[in-house]
Write an enzyme that holds these catalytic residues in place. Sequence first.
Site, PDB file in Angstrom:
ATOM      1  N   GLY A  55       0.839  -1.208   0.000  1.00  0.00           N
ATOM      2  CA  GLY A  55       0.000   0.000   0.000  1.00  0.00           C
ATOM      3  C   GLY A  55       0.865   1.245   0.000  1.00  0.00           C
ATOM      4  N   GLY A  97      -1.857   7.273   0.855  1.00  0.00           N
ATOM      5  CA  GLY A  97      -2.301   7.358   2.247  1.00  0.00           C
ATOM      6  C   GLY A  97      -1.226   7.043   3.275  1.00  0.00           C
ATOM      7  N   ASP A 120      -1.181  -7.074  -8.010  1.00  0.00           N
ATOM      8  CA  ASP A 120      -2.567  -6.995  -7.558  1.00  0.00           C
ATOM      9  C   ASP A 120      -2.775  -8.011  -6.432  1.00  0.00           C
ATOM     10  OD1 ASP A 120      -5.261  -6.980  -7.159  1.00  0.00           O
ATOM     11  OD2 ASP A 120      -5.824  -7.363  -9.256  1.00  0.00           O
ATOM     12  N   GLY A 141      -4.930  -1.952   1.563  1.00  0.00           N
ATOM     13  CA  GLY A 141      -6.253  -2.324   2.047  1.00  0.00           C
ATOM     14  C   GLY A 141      -7.336  -1.607   1.265  1.00  0.00           C
ATOM     15  N   SER A 166      -7.899  -1.839  12.263  1.00  0.00           N
ATOM     16  CA  SER A 166      -8.807  -0.684  12.248  1.00  0.00           C
ATOM     17  C   SER A 166      -9.629  -0.706  13.526  1.00  0.00           C
ATOM     18  CB  SER A 166      -9.746  -0.792  11.044  1.00  0.00           C
ATOM     19  OG  SER A 166     -10.847   0.087  11.194  1.00  0.00           O
ATOM     20  N   TYR A 169     -15.481  -5.465   5.773  1.00  0.00           N
ATOM     21  CA  TYR A 169     -14.318  -4.675   6.192  1.00  0.00           C
ATOM     22  C   TYR A 169     -13.993  -4.950   7.665  1.00  0.00           C
ATOM     23  CZ  TYR A 169     -11.136  -0.791   6.957  1.00  0.00           C
ATOM     24  OH  TYR A 169     -10.014  -0.043   7.282  1.00  0.00           O
ATOM     25  N   LYS A 180     -10.631  -6.964   9.292  1.00  0.00           N
ATOM     26  CA  LYS A 180      -9.681  -6.379  10.251  1.00  0.00           C
ATOM     27  C   LYS A 180      -9.667  -7.178  11.560  1.00  0.00           C
ATOM     28  CE  LYS A 180      -8.243  -3.096   7.527  1.00  0.00           C
ATOM     29  NZ  LYS A 180      -6.860  -3.141   7.008  1.00  0.00           N
TER      30      LYS A 180
HETATM   31  P1  NAD Z   1      -5.359   4.348   0.781  1.00  0.00           P
HETATM   32  O1  NAD Z   1      -6.513   3.993  -0.087  1.00  0.00           O
HETATM   33  O2  NAD Z   1      -4.837   5.748   0.735  1.00  0.00           O
HETATM   34  O3  NAD Z   1      -4.148   3.354   0.529  1.00  0.00           O
HETATM   35  C1  NAD Z   1      -4.347   1.967   0.374  1.00  0.00           C
HETATM   36  C2  NAD Z   1      -3.358   1.453  -0.668  1.00  0.00           C
HETATM   37  O4  NAD Z   1      -3.650   0.047  -0.869  1.00  0.00           O
HETATM   38  C3  NAD Z   1      -3.479   2.154  -2.033  1.00  0.00           C
HETATM   39  O5  NAD Z   1      -2.227   2.632  -2.476  1.00  0.00           O
HETATM   40  C4  NAD Z   1      -4.021   1.055  -2.942  1.00  0.00           C
HETATM   41  O6  NAD Z   1      -3.576   1.160  -4.291  1.00  0.00           O
HETATM   42  C5  NAD Z   1      -3.488  -0.199  -2.251  1.00  0.00           C
HETATM   43  N1  NAD Z   1      -4.268  -1.339  -2.710  1.00  0.00           N
HETATM   44  C6  NAD Z   1      -5.619  -1.461  -2.724  1.00  0.00           C
HETATM   45  N2  NAD Z   1      -5.963  -2.596  -3.357  1.00  0.00           N
HETATM   46  C7  NAD Z   1      -4.824  -3.199  -3.755  1.00  0.00           C
HETATM   47  C8  NAD Z   1      -4.541  -4.381  -4.469  1.00  0.00           C
HETATM   48  N3  NAD Z   1      -5.519  -5.173  -4.945  1.00  0.00           N
HETATM   49  N4  NAD Z   1      -3.248  -4.711  -4.696  1.00  0.00           N
HETATM   50  C9  NAD Z   1      -2.241  -3.911  -4.248  1.00  0.00           C
HETATM   51  N5  NAD Z   1      -2.453  -2.755  -3.575  1.00  0.00           N
HETATM   52  C10 NAD Z   1      -3.738  -2.413  -3.337  1.00  0.00           C
HETATM   53  O7  NAD Z   1      -5.806   3.943   2.256  1.00  0.00           O
HETATM   54  P2  NAD Z   1      -5.253   4.273   3.722  1.00  0.00           P
HETATM   55  O8  NAD Z   1      -6.334   4.983   4.417  1.00  0.00           O
HETATM   56  O9  NAD Z   1      -3.884   4.810   3.696  1.00  0.00           O
HETATM   57  O10 NAD Z   1      -5.258   2.801   4.324  1.00  0.00           O
HETATM   58  C11 NAD Z   1      -4.095   2.097   4.752  1.00  0.00           C
HETATM   59  C12 NAD Z   1      -4.563   0.964   5.653  1.00  0.00           C
HETATM   60  O11 NAD Z   1      -5.170   1.508   6.825  1.00  0.00           O
HETATM   61  C13 NAD Z   1      -5.620   0.051   5.026  1.00  0.00           C
HETATM   62  O12 NAD Z   1      -5.348  -1.284   5.383  1.00  0.00           O
HETATM   63  C14 NAD Z   1      -6.903   0.528   5.659  1.00  0.00           C
HETATM   64  O13 NAD Z   1      -7.873  -0.495   5.716  1.00  0.00           O
HETATM   65  C15 NAD Z   1      -6.435   0.914   7.034  1.00  0.00           C
HETATM   66  N6  NAD Z   1      -7.298   1.879   7.739  1.00  0.00           N
HETATM   67  C16 NAD Z   1      -7.595   3.092   7.188  1.00  0.00           C
HETATM   68  C17 NAD Z   1      -8.388   3.981   7.891  1.00  0.00           C
HETATM   69  C18 NAD Z   1      -8.737   5.350   7.364  1.00  0.00           C
HETATM   70  O14 NAD Z   1      -9.619   5.990   7.923  1.00  0.00           O
HETATM   71  N7  NAD Z   1      -8.086   5.861   6.357  1.00  0.00           N
HETATM   72  C19 NAD Z   1      -8.883   3.621   9.149  1.00  0.00           C
HETATM   73  C20 NAD Z   1      -8.562   2.391   9.686  1.00  0.00           C
HETATM   74  C21 NAD Z   1      -7.754   1.520   8.968  1.00  0.00           C
END
Ligand code: NAD
Length: 284
Positions: A8, A12, A41, A71, A116, A157, A161
Amino acid sequence: MGTYAVTGSASGMGAAVVERLVADGHRVIGVDIKAADVVADLSTPAGRRRAAGEVLAQAGGVLDGAVLAAGLGPAPGRDRARLITEVNVLGVVELLEAWRPALAAADRAKVVVFASNSTTTVPLVPRRAVRAMLDGDVEKAVGTLRLLGKAAPTFAYAASKIAVSHWVRRQAVTPAWAGAGIRLNALAPGAIMTPLLEQQLATPAEARRIRAFPVPVGGFGDAGQLAAWVVFMLSDAADFLCGSVVFVDGGSDAWFRATDWPRPVPARRVGSYVARMKAFRAQR
Ligand code: NAD
């Protein structure tokens, strides 16, 4: 300076972690579906194999740490429950199983998995889906979640988690992980302002639900601050941190679940508690 794998990495919190690690002089091998050192992927078995193998090749078989941030959020969509199961659960478990020997080959490696606060704040998550995810049974997980109709992505989701948090806590304490010098922990963020949250806020009904959700400190979290927690959990400060799920969520979990944990071992669990004590002595 160490070598770290970050999934990822393109967006983010994953991208924020990469930025910090690189600024500290570390080498990072980023994995993402786009714009990464290893483009793969993670929603397909072949993509996960590719990601696992390519990282090991680029790292030369030794990893000082790994951050599993790839994620998918609970956006609407027919196939979303399947994608969430594949990326959020198998994209963590299969990669870490493949990377474990390389982590064991390093000196005191650290792993941080993104969980999460959905784990503890979403009510009525079906246990059957969590179990199926932990068994790697995608069809069974998706079949269970399908019965929940439009709410399936939300439950998928949270279930994903919970599944990775349980996997982390179970594995972290074993000879294969703790015994091999690897510290395996999870970070449980609340709502953090990233493209994932922006996508959720783009749907008016979802935006209303998110803004109405109790966050005692108010507002949304910052990706850079969460990355700082990750970097701390990758540092020597985490040598004694094992199987923990660290909540950084503005207080939502505490708001809903203040007295659910910590709590005393209940009477009905004392038997298994004593058995665990004996099992630990036997393995030493
Ligand atoms: P984001 O969408 O900015 O980043 C997630 C990354 O995962 C992206 O770069 C995306 O391309 C990559 N990804 C998605 N599907 C993919 C696939 N099939 N193959 C390879 N890469 C893939 O999200 P974020 O908010 O930075 O989330 C990071 C983590 O934190 C995630 O696991 C998310 O579930 C968790 N999270 C986020 C939040 C929030 O509020 N943002 C809260 C709790 C947990």
